[in-house]
Write an enzyme that holds these catalytic residues in place. Structure first.
Site, PDB file in Angstrom:
ATOM      1  N   THR A  97       0.870  -1.173   0.000  1.00 39.52           N
ATOM      2  CA  THR A  97       0.000   0.000   0.000  1.00 39.52           C
ATOM      3  C   THR A  97       0.903   1.217   0.000  1.00 39.52           C
ATOM      4  OG1 THR A  97      -1.755  -1.146   1.185  1.00 39.52           O
ATOM      5  CG2 THR A  97      -1.815   1.251   1.215  1.00 39.52           C
ATOM      6  N   LYS A 172      -7.335   1.374  -2.778  1.00 40.67           N
ATOM      7  CA  LYS A 172      -6.908   0.923  -1.449  1.00 40.67           C
ATOM      8  C   LYS A 172      -7.079   2.025  -0.413  1.00 40.67           C
ATOM      9  CE  LYS A 172      -5.262  -1.752   1.734  1.00 40.67           C
ATOM     10  NZ  LYS A 172      -3.918  -2.345   1.765  1.00 40.67           N
ATOM     11  N   LYS A 240       0.763   4.913   8.229  1.00 35.93           N
ATOM     12  CA  LYS A 240       1.331   5.318   6.937  1.00 35.93           C
ATOM     13  C   LYS A 240       0.240   5.440   5.879  1.00 35.93           C
ATOM     14  CE  LYS A 240       2.493   2.053   4.467  1.00 35.93           C
ATOM     15  NZ  LYS A 240       1.897   1.143   3.460  1.00 35.93           N
TER      16      LYS A 240
END
Length: 287
Positions: A97, A172, A240
């Site tokens: 990701t 995502k 993150k």
């Protein structure tokens, strides 16, 4: 058709994915910075190599699944990286990701080298990786996606082409935003039920299959009640992801107050030493 595969990154999910590829009969060369993570896979038939460049050398498809965008950049663009060892016709598939901008940069460099690239982040955590039921969101050239699909089906059950380079990463981000805000709801529901003196197992029996139902409620809430905060997905990596989503939303002039709150709560957990725990450890903030 069996493939020669390079796989870079054998963490919580990566190791399970490699096992599925090996069981399907593919030849898999692996690279990881942490040797002890690789040894069980070597015993099961994987070939251990010393650098990403070596993992690419004989591969038809190269998968990468590392921690942060700066790790992705190093894996692809360093002197011992994927592109340093890449050759015409190879397909690179980044399942980290990461940022949509970086995915576009990778796709551009792959095109320059006459390679092919997909961004293909996944959802489903450790359970999905073990059970080969990952949701995979793919961006890039559609013909490249079609060529790689049979291999993706080895470890994924919901595999969707989202659009051009970077589209998988944007999808995502949608996934992570939904998880982040939903996790607040799950934790607050349990905190409320506990304060009200209810049996929380009984509460879950009632609400998990109704309108409040979600993957997190069914799969992570029971872990919360057991005090099991081991990672299916690390908080430090989730933070993150939230940072990427907030950066992208800022660029689109979109305000996401729910995500901002979740980011604040998870950042506090990291400051308290929970960074390597699973995302369900948000429940600790309500204890």
């Amino acid at each position: 058709m069996l493939k020669k595969i390079g796989f870079i990154g054998t963490g919580v999910m990566g190791a399970s994915i490699v096992r599925h590829l090996l069981k399907a009969g593919h030849q898999v060369a692996i690279y990881t910075r942490t040797l002890e993570k690789a040894l069980p896979l070597v015993e099961e038939g994987a070939i251990l190599v010393a650098s990403p460049k070596e993992a690419v050398a004989e591969a038809e498809i190269i998968f990468t699944m590392v921690g942060y965008p700066h790790d992705v950049e190093e894996v692809y663009f360093s002197d011992n990286g994927v592109f340093a060892g890449g050759s015409k016709g190879q397909v690179v598939v980044d399942m980290t990701t990461s940022s949509p901008t970086l995915s576009k940069r990778i796709a551009e460099e792959a095109t320059r080298l006459e390679m092919h690239a997909l961004d293909a982040p996944v959802s489903g955590g450790d359970v999905g990786a073990r059970n080969a039921t990952l949701s995979i969101m793919c961006g890039g050239d559609q013909d490249t996606f079609a060529s790689v699909l049979p291999v993706l089906e080895t470890f994924g059950s919901q595999i969707v082409y989202q659009g051009t380079a970077g589209a998988g990463q944007h999808a995502k981000m949608c996934n992570q935003i939904a998880i982040a805000t939903n996790m607040i709801g799950v934790c607050e529901a349990l905190a409320y039920g506990k304060k009200a003196g209810l049996d929380l197992e009984t509460v879950l029996e009632s609400i998990s299959s109704g309108a409040a139902g979600s993957w997190s409620l069914s799969n992570l809430a029971p872990r919360m009640l057991r005090g099991d905060f081991e990672p299916g997905f690390y908080i430090k990596h989730f933070l993150k992801d939230m940072d990427i989503a907030l950066q992208e939303s800022d660029a689109m002039n979109l305000q996401l107050p729910g995500l901002s709150l979740a980011r604040e709560l998870y950042h506090e957990l990291i400051s308290e030493g929970y960074g390597s725990k699973g995302t369900q450890a948000l429940y600790c903030a309500y204890q």
